[in-house]
Motif scaffolding. Sequence first.
Motif, PDB file in Angstrom:
ATOM      1  N   MET A   1       0.825  -1.214   0.000  1.00  0.00           N
ATOM      2  CA  MET A   1       0.000   0.000   0.000  1.00  0.00           C
ATOM      3  C   MET A   1       0.861   1.268   0.000  1.00  0.00           C
ATOM      4  O   MET A   1       0.523   2.260  -0.624  1.00  0.00           O
ATOM      5  N   ILE A   2       1.981   1.202   0.724  1.00  0.00           N
ATOM      6  CA  ILE A   2       2.841   2.395   0.784  1.00  0.00           C
ATOM      7  C   ILE A   2       3.648   2.545  -0.504  1.00  0.00           C
ATOM      8  O   ILE A   2       3.971   3.647  -0.926  1.00  0.00           O
ATOM      9  N   GLY A   3       4.001   1.403  -1.096  1.00  0.00           N
ATOM     10  CA  GLY A   3       4.874   1.434  -2.269  1.00  0.00           C
ATOM     11  C   GLY A   3       6.330   1.281  -1.876  1.00  0.00           C
ATOM     12  O   GLY A   3       7.236   1.767  -2.563  1.00  0.00           O
ATOM     13  N   TRP A   4       6.562   0.614  -0.736  1.00  0.00           N
ATOM     14  CA  TRP A   4       7.926   0.369  -0.274  1.00  0.00           C
ATOM     15  C   TRP A   4       8.235  -1.129  -0.349  1.00  0.00           C
ATOM     16  O   TRP A   4       7.389  -1.934  -0.734  1.00  0.00           O
ATOM     17  N   ILE A   5       9.457  -1.486   0.072  1.00  0.00           N
ATOM     18  CA  ILE A   5       9.882  -2.885  -0.007  1.00  0.00           C
ATOM     19  C   ILE A   5       9.690  -3.551   1.357  1.00  0.00           C
ATOM     20  O   ILE A   5      10.151  -3.019   2.375  1.00  0.00           O
ATOM     21  N   PRO A   6       9.044  -4.725   1.409  1.00  0.00           N
ATOM     22  CA  PRO A   6       8.867  -5.392   2.704  1.00  0.00           C
ATOM     23  C   PRO A   6      10.215  -5.749   3.338  1.00  0.00           C
ATOM     24  O   PRO A   6      11.195  -6.006   2.638  1.00  0.00           O
ATOM     25  N   ALA A   7      10.225  -5.763   4.674  1.00  0.00           N
ATOM     26  CA  ALA A   7      11.457  -6.106   5.396  1.00  0.00           C
ATOM     27  C   ALA A   7      11.538  -7.606   5.667  1.00  0.00           C
ATOM     28  O   ALA A   7      12.574  -8.109   6.086  1.00  0.00           O
TER      29      ALA A   7
END
Lengths: 295, 576
Positions: free
Chosen positions: B397-403
């Motif tokens: 949803m944010i458009g980032w990479i999961p950790a």
Amino acid sequence: MMSRFLRAFPLPVIAFLVCFPGCAEQKNSVSPEERLAAGWQNFRGGEFSLALRDFKGVGAVTAIDSPVHLAALYGEATTWYLRRPDEDPARSATLYRQVIQLAPTNSLAAWSWLALARIKAQPVEGNAPELEPLVLAYQEVIDRFPFHPAGEEALLLQQAARLEDPGTARAREVLEVLDAFLETHPESPWRSAAYGLVAHCCRMLGLEERRLEAAIQAWKMAEVDPTNPFQDLAVTYWQIATIAEFELGDFETAREYYRRLIDEYPAEQRVFVAIQELARMDELEARLRTEASTP
Amino acid sequence: MSKSIGSFLKKHSALIVVGATFLWSGLSILSSRRAETPSKDGVVLRIGHWQLEAGVRSGFNAMAEAYHKLHPNVTIIQDAVPEGTYGQWMSTQLMGGTAPDMLEAGKVPYNVLLGYYNRYFLPMTSVVNQPNPYNKGGSMEDVPWRKTYKDSMRSGYIEELQEYMQIPLSQFGVRVFYNKDLLKRLTGREIPPRDYREFLEVCRKIRSQASENGKPYVPVAGSGYHMWMWDGYMADPLTYGALRHLDFNRDASVGNDELYVGFKTGRINFGFPAFEAKYRMIRQLTEQFQSGFTGLGRDEAVFLFAQQQAVFISTGTWDVGSLHEQARGVFEVGIMEFPFPTPDDPEFGKFAEGPVYDKTFTGFAFVVTRTCKHPEVAIDFLRFVGSQKGNEELNRMIGWIPAIKDTQVAPMLEPFNPQLQGIFGCMPITLGGETIIKWTQLSSLYQVNQISYPQLTAEFLPFYLEHGEDEWAELYRNRRRGMVRDEQLIAGMRDMAGASPADASSTRWIKYRQLTTNRLINRDLNAAFLRNQLEAGGAGHVAVPYEFSPEVIAAVKARLDRGRPVELVAPGKERD
């Protein structure tokens, strides 16, 4: 009438103010052990004044010969030694000596002797402290508690301090002390650190084979803390491999440890260099083989 | 009557406006507080962070909603605070005892943050050593939570405290973003340049064209903020070759003390081809930036990019959502690797021994505050958003990479896959205060083409050699001054080890010994060795770190000939 009232008015207020903290104190009373733990919690949080209040509070309500009293004195001494600002090493030393006087064979006495030495290890305006008094202070701990963790730690700190001197004569002396320690302390958990210092001495003396052997022993004896993601052996593997490659030409050992590094720590920055070194060793051997086969 | 009302309103209009505004704000606060008030057995948790980038707040709201569906009595509310004031806000809240239950920890100096960790936040070690219940039924059902992280939760671990303190939620990296439409319009290219030569050629084409108002296009939107990315991912790695000359302690990196020793002993100088190459590339890169970029900030560069005046901009995953948002309906944003030279590049190829080492990092990390009334619920929410599914969903949803490992990454983020084998920079030229200032001043002039490389180095070198001596000494003094902080940690750890129950005691003592070994026993050994070697005899005594000596070559040859080990140094024969 009014003036009498005004004159009398402060009395109940003062009485309340005097009583109230006492009541509150009573209501919130905690055991000395809990307050001791709170003191250390405050110490770790950098709340040194609160830590001192706790340690002094425990000291005031416990019997002088009780373990909690001793622990509170030790805590107070440590806070005066390590608090910044407003540290007071002289006061700290007096308190450590009180611990030692009260229970000279107690474990806290051993740690207090070590702390007295560490006070002498503190830099003066960032410069290294005088070596001889420091070495003698460590020696006090070593002589009194040769098999206590504090005594063993003191020995290693003492030898590390001596190794700052550039001379090979000093390195030889340190190596002898460390050899004796390793012989007489076969079960010590400090053996890995001791082997690390042996490797450093050998580096200073140019004893590269022994250096490699000591580096491998330091790795084998290293304690593992499985919860620490930063504790990796990549540096250790790297050091062993490079000693083998560049000091001894022992390419088999070098290859073994480079490969360990690559396999176990694939995300390590050194991996690329390790791959390059593996190729360089192959190239050198190939060149030497070619030279040997050329009449 | 109406006249008197009219005149009253006219006379007191300002007061009425103020009063009405006050009333409105009061009612708004009351109604929002009321909405946040839990039912009798309900729990409201607040989470504070500084991520105002597009998608973060809505992403968190969606996750809070999903959590609320699972746990109807729990409501999560965000406090999103601007980055510039976050540190002060967090400090005030913590000191006043009014901090949110969960906080993104940061924006204060690290030593201050360390104190906060101790004082205000709950340790998480025991939590992260347990499996995450929200991973149940998946491939990591029985795996301790920390091990489900791509980086084993390194960024959650605070080494000074030897505890896991925070829960990271995203992975970050830096790449080049580009305007797909503008690139095609100006260069006819559908795909971005893949290497340095192509990149320069594309930039030349872009520069040669002007917009409708006659303003020439800028290839790269740059600023003082963006320079480190271009330097770190493009120019600095060219200096990798210095490693073989300067890594005196052979730890596979060049420290600023080692570089200074290299200069001081004449082992290396600014004429070293890799150093010259780095600065040639910086000049070539900065020629692609808008003029006066060094005096500009991040926002000005982003503005230039959003206004379609520039084709490329470097930034991190944290800006992916915002850049897409700004470009929505106007142009399409693409992401590409930094265009590093290929090995056959005529100018830089010989310095590009491999790709650039790029280890991404995890962040967006949250702590649970000690004032939290329901820490078990706060931890459970963090488990929810730190689970395989939850983390994937939040980051999608944010458009980032999961950790978290084994999670899906959005296709547009694929260029952020880390490059874990490669070269890295080896030119840490500054030592302390004065050399930093001098170098920053001169290199800024160099970046904007006001001085040449020979001028830069001719002015800096004598200053460096003269002041470096004092700064090197000061470097060591500062290391020693920092010892008391280590002693504090070690004393605290010793108490914890001694006071722990038997099962925890052993691990605590291991931590204690490791801290003592690394921070006290071995603290100055390498540094002292290097200094002593330098003082003893200058350059001749400083070994060449990665060269095969004739003795080593002879030993290798003998091993090959005889197939058995050879002693290099006879027993008892020591180096004087």
